[in-house]
Design a protein around this motif. Structure first.
Motif, PDB file in Angstrom:
ATOM      1  N   VAL A   1      -7.666 -59.482  26.256  1.00 13.75           N
ATOM      2  CA  VAL A   1      -6.700 -60.271  27.032  1.00 13.75           C
ATOM      3  C   VAL A   1      -5.345 -60.278  26.347  1.00 13.75           C
ATOM      4  CG1 VAL A   1      -6.094 -62.605  27.787  1.00 13.75           C
ATOM      5  CG2 VAL A   1      -8.418 -61.735  28.166  1.00 13.75           C
ATOM      6  N   LEU A   2      -5.312 -60.527  25.043  1.00 13.94           N
ATOM      7  CA  LEU A   2      -4.040 -60.573  24.321  1.00 13.94           C
ATOM      8  C   LEU A   2      -3.424 -59.187  24.198  1.00 13.94           C
ATOM      9  CD1 LEU A   2      -1.902 -62.152  22.833  1.00 13.94           C
ATOM     10  CD2 LEU A   2      -3.288 -62.009  20.745  1.00 13.94           C
ATOM     11  N   ALA A   3      -4.253 -58.167  24.027  1.00 16.51           N
ATOM     12  CA  ALA A   3      -3.739 -56.801  23.851  1.00 16.51           C
ATOM     13  C   ALA A   3      -3.047 -56.275  25.098  1.00 16.51           C
ATOM     14  CB  ALA A   3      -4.880 -55.859  23.461  1.00 16.51           C
ATOM     15  N   VAL A   4      -3.368 -56.844  26.275  1.00 15.98           N
ATOM     16  CA  VAL A   4      -2.751 -56.390  27.523  1.00 15.98           C
ATOM     17  C   VAL A   4      -1.231 -56.551  27.481  1.00 15.98           C
ATOM     18  CG1 VAL A   4      -2.483 -56.941  29.983  1.00 15.98           C
ATOM     19  CG2 VAL A   4      -4.767 -56.749  28.987  1.00 15.98           C
ATOM     20  N   LEU A   5      -0.751 -57.651  26.894  1.00 10.45           N
ATOM     21  CA  LEU A   5       0.694 -57.931  26.895  1.00 10.45           C
ATOM     22  C   LEU A   5       1.495 -56.896  26.116  1.00 10.45           C
ATOM     23  CD1 LEU A   5       0.686 -61.830  26.589  1.00 10.45           C
ATOM     24  CD2 LEU A   5       1.254 -60.444  28.590  1.00 10.45           C
ATOM     25  N   PRO A   6       1.164 -56.611  24.832  1.00 11.25           N
ATOM     26  CA  PRO A   6       1.937 -55.573  24.134  1.00 11.25           C
ATOM     27  C   PRO A   6       1.789 -54.199  24.770  1.00 11.25           C
ATOM     28  CG  PRO A   6       0.078 -56.277  22.793  1.00 11.25           C
ATOM     29  CD  PRO A   6       0.206 -57.256  23.915  1.00 11.25           C
ATOM     30  N   VAL A   7       0.618 -53.899  25.360  1.00  8.71           N
ATOM     31  CA  VAL A   7       0.433 -52.605  26.028  1.00  8.71           C
ATOM     32  C   VAL A   7       1.379 -52.484  27.223  1.00  8.71           C
ATOM     33  CG1 VAL A   7      -1.153 -51.224  27.405  1.00  8.71           C
ATOM     34  CG2 VAL A   7      -1.936 -52.227  25.260  1.00  8.71           C
ATOM     35  N   LEU A   8       1.465 -53.543  28.027  1.00  8.06           N
ATOM     36  CA  LEU A   8       2.366 -53.534  29.178  1.00  8.06           C
ATOM     37  C   LEU A   8       3.827 -53.455  28.740  1.00  8.06           C
ATOM     38  CD1 LEU A   8       0.699 -56.203  31.527  1.00  8.06           C
ATOM     39  CD2 LEU A   8       0.708 -53.711  31.796  1.00  8.06           C
ATOM     40  N   TYR A   9       4.151 -54.194  27.673  1.00  8.55           N
ATOM     41  CA  TYR A   9       5.538 -54.181  27.185  1.00  8.55           C
ATOM     42  C   TYR A   9       5.937 -52.785  26.719  1.00  8.55           C
ATOM     43  CZ  TYR A   9       9.541 -54.841  24.139  1.00  8.55           C
ATOM     44  OH  TYR A   9      10.771 -54.720  23.540  1.00  8.55           O
ATOM     45  N   VAL A  10       5.100 -52.162  25.893  1.00  5.70           N
ATOM     46  CA  VAL A  10       5.420 -50.831  25.365  1.00  5.70           C
ATOM     47  C   VAL A  10       5.447 -49.807  26.489  1.00  5.70           C
ATOM     48  CG1 VAL A  10       4.612 -48.976  23.863  1.00  5.70           C
ATOM     49  CG2 VAL A  10       4.534 -51.339  23.068  1.00  5.70           C
ATOM     50  N   GLY A  11       4.514 -49.914  27.440  1.00  2.00           N
ATOM     51  CA  GLY A  11       4.518 -48.998  28.565  1.00  2.00           C
ATOM     52  C   GLY A  11       5.796 -49.099  29.374  1.00  2.00           C
ATOM     53  N   GLY A  12       6.243 -50.339  29.628  1.00  2.00           N
ATOM     54  CA  GLY A  12       7.493 -50.537  30.348  1.00  2.00           C
ATOM     55  C   GLY A  12       8.692 -50.046  29.568  1.00  2.00           C
ATOM     56  N   HIS A  13       8.660 -50.235  28.248  1.00  2.00           N
ATOM     57  CA  HIS A  13       9.758 -49.778  27.387  1.00  2.00           C
ATOM     58  C   HIS A  13       9.889 -48.257  27.449  1.00  2.00           C
ATOM     59  CE1 HIS A  13      12.321 -49.562  23.781  1.00  2.00           C
ATOM     60  NE2 HIS A  13      11.558 -48.547  23.420  1.00  2.00           N
ATOM     61  N   PHE A  14       8.765 -47.553  27.335  1.00  2.00           N
ATOM     62  CA  PHE A  14       8.802 -46.088  27.370  1.00  2.00           C
ATOM     63  C   PHE A  14       9.185 -45.581  28.761  1.00  2.00           C
ATOM     64  CE2 PHE A  14       5.604 -45.794  23.650  1.00  2.00           C
ATOM     65  CZ  PHE A  14       6.658 -45.840  22.749  1.00  2.00           C
ATOM     66  N   ALA A  15       8.724 -46.274  29.798  1.00  2.00           N
ATOM     67  CA  ALA A  15       9.069 -45.862  31.155  1.00  2.00           C
ATOM     68  C   ALA A  15      10.556 -46.013  31.414  1.00  2.00           C
ATOM     69  CB  ALA A  15       8.269 -46.688  32.163  1.00  2.00           C
ATOM     70  N   ASP A  16      11.150 -47.036  30.827  1.00  2.00           N
ATOM     71  CA  ASP A  16      12.568 -47.319  31.055  1.00  2.00           C
ATOM     72  C   ASP A  16      13.485 -46.500  30.163  1.00  2.00           C
ATOM     73  OD1 ASP A  16      14.819 -48.770  32.123  1.00  2.00           O
ATOM     74  OD2 ASP A  16      14.836 -49.951  30.277  1.00  2.00           O
ATOM     75  N   LYS A  17      13.070 -46.308  28.889  1.00  2.00           N
ATOM     76  CA  LYS A  17      13.969 -45.699  27.906  1.00  2.00           C
ATOM     77  C   LYS A  17      13.461 -44.378  27.340  1.00  2.00           C
ATOM     78  CE  LYS A  17      15.838 -50.190  26.503  1.00  2.00           C
ATOM     79  NZ  LYS A  17      16.119 -51.117  25.385  1.00  2.00           N
ATOM     80  N   GLY A  18      12.367 -43.881  27.857  1.00  2.00           N
ATOM     81  CA  GLY A  18      11.808 -42.666  27.302  1.00  2.00           C
ATOM     82  C   GLY A  18      11.116 -42.955  25.981  1.00  2.00           C
ATOM     83  N   PHE A  19      10.845 -41.900  25.217  1.00  2.00           N
ATOM     84  CA  PHE A  19      10.133 -42.087  23.950  1.00  2.00           C
ATOM     85  C   PHE A  19      11.112 -42.586  22.884  1.00  2.00           C
ATOM     86  CE2 PHE A  19       7.871 -40.642  20.072  1.00  2.00           C
ATOM     87  CZ  PHE A  19       6.714 -41.377  20.273  1.00  2.00           C
ATOM     88  N   ASN A  20      11.525 -43.833  23.058  1.00  2.00           N
ATOM     89  CA  ASN A  20      12.456 -44.481  22.140  1.00  2.00           C
ATOM     90  C   ASN A  20      11.663 -45.451  21.281  1.00  2.00           C
ATOM     91  OD1 ASN A  20      14.237 -46.912  21.433  1.00  2.00           O
ATOM     92  ND2 ASN A  20      15.754 -45.363  21.989  1.00  2.00           N
TER      93      ASN A  20
END
Length: 435
Positions: free
Chosen positions: A242-261
């Motif tokens: 449950v807790l791991a879902v949040l950082p996974v979603l955040y990092v996924g959104g970050h990479f989707a928005d900014k590429g492999f940054n």
């Protein structure tokens, strides 16, 4: 023989890293008075103003180390490290394998590399008879020299609207980190690293890894059979997911928005998510955290001291005085080498690559333009110089030493020898490129 001599000298005369930070504070305080013409009260103000400037960065560093260590204590990672370290049967093989694994991990991300290198070194110390433990830890730390995808300075100049954008525009990493000449330089560093630790001789009476606590820190935490309802909840893997879902979603959104940054915050999130998913329960995660937290004490105490030193260096003008002197003795042929040396010198007092670039970068870039020097090579010479003197600056060794349970003096003799060898190689390459 030379390495052992240097190691004995460092063991006898090199202060603990905390005392060294105090001594550096005194040196810069006096230099600001004598060389820069400021009064004692002014220098104290500069120190106080700088003291808190690394609080955020310091917390990031604590979390990088803590989450990396907690990840390293998961059963899965422990199993991988266990299999890899089983490949080494002799002390020499242990040194070379440790250096290689640490080099690969540091290339991906220096924070992850420092933790992985220390964990591999401890596993080697536990398994390989006759291995000199400070030497294998030094081999792990020496790999930190490599500049990879997490190197701050080339990433900064490749970022739109960076603070030197008007002077140099955008310089993509294809011209710096991933240029053919920098990849060749990096490969040479690995070859030289392996050659050094293949031929360095351990002392006649090697120091082995001792202490049951140190050995146990390498092993995943175990939990008792739950007895109460609350203990059963603490042992339930579902809460980790449950807790791991949040950082996974955040990092996924970050990479989707900014590429492999990749930045420090992203690395922390990735380590947190991986550690949660790979530990069996919240109780196991917290148990690993309790083991790992002691390794962060050096960062917590010493980062503010180095921030104070940086404040005195910056506000007193000592950084500019140092950089300008190097520029005054440079020409087109030797400018990359002089940039490397100046970055290495200032790094001893300001051991933060991004912060050092913000201070020295404008001076270096202006000088490079006046001399007609190659800008990508100048930038990478600075980045390599910033990393080079980390070998004799305990600041960045603190995470690895915290995990390994050693002090800076235990490994510094070998690091001094590596400093000389790697310096000759890097200066040689940049001098050849400038010809």
């Amino acid at each position: 023989m030379i390495a052992n001599f240097l190691s004995k000298i460092m063991q006898r005369y090199l202060p603990d890293s905390f005392l060294l930070a105090i001594l550096l504070t005194v040196v810069i305080f006096l230099a600001g008075i004598i060389e820069a013409g400021h009064g004692p009260l002014e220098m104290a103000v500069f120190w106080g103003q700088g003291f808190s400037k690394l609080f955020t960065f310091g917390m990031q560093m604590v979390l990088v180390l803590l989450m990396g260590y907690v990840l390293a204590l998961t059963p899965a990672v422990h199993g991988i490290l266990d299999k890899l370290t089983n490949l080494a049967k002799t002390p020499r093989q242990a040194l070379l394998l440790t250096a290689t694994i640490s080099f690969a991990a540091c290339y991906l991300n220096w924070g992850f590399g420092l933790v992985v290198g220390a964990m591999v070194a401890k596993e080697m110390g536990r398994k390989v008879a006759g291995l000199h433990f400070p030497l294998v830890v030094a081999a792990a730390y020496s790999a930190e020299l490599i500049r990879g995808p997490s190197s701050a300075i080339p990433l900064v100049v490749a970022t739109p609207q960076h603070f030197l954008h008007e002077q140099i525009g955008l310089i993509p990493v294809s011209e710096t980190l991933y240029s053919s000449w920098n990849l060749m330089l990096s490969a040479g560093v690995l070859v030289l690293l392996l050659l050094m630790y293949a031929f360095v001789s351990p002392p006649e009476n090697p120091v082995s890894l001792s202490g049951s606590e140190a050995v146990e820190q390498n092993r995943p935490s175990e939990t008792n059979h739950p007895a109460t309802f609350s203990e059963k909840l603490e042992q339930h893997y579902l809460f980790n997911i449950v807790l791991a879902v949040l950082p996974v979603l955040y990092v996924g959104g970050h990479f989707a928005d900014k590429g492999f940054n990749v930045n420090l915050n992203v690395v922390i999130m990735l380590f947190l998510a991986a550690a949660l998913l790979l530990h069996r329960s919240p109780a196991a995660f917290i148990g690993a955290t309790k083991t790992a937290i002691t390794s962060t004490q050096g960062i917590i105490v010493q980062f503010p001291l180095y921030a104070g030193i940086a404040g005195m260096m910056t506000d007193s003008g000592l950084v500019n005085l140092t950089a300008e002197w190097f520029v005054s003795v440079s020409n087109t042929a030797n400018f990359p080498a002089m940039t490397f040396l100046s970055a290495g010198l200032v790094n001893i007092f300001i051991p933060s690559g991004g912060g050092q670039w913000a201070i020295q970068g404008p001076v270096v870039i202006e000088a490079a333009k006046e001399l007609g020097a190659n800008l990508p090579q100048t930038i990478m010479a600075f980045a390599w110089g910033d990393a080079w003197t980390n070998q004799i600056q305990p600041f960045w060794a603190l995470p690895l030493l915290g995990v390994a349970g050693l002090s800076a003096r235990d490994i510094m003799g070998y690091c001094v020898m590596w400093l000389v060898l790697s310096g000759v190689w890097v200066i040689g390459v940049f001098t050849f490129l400038a010809m």
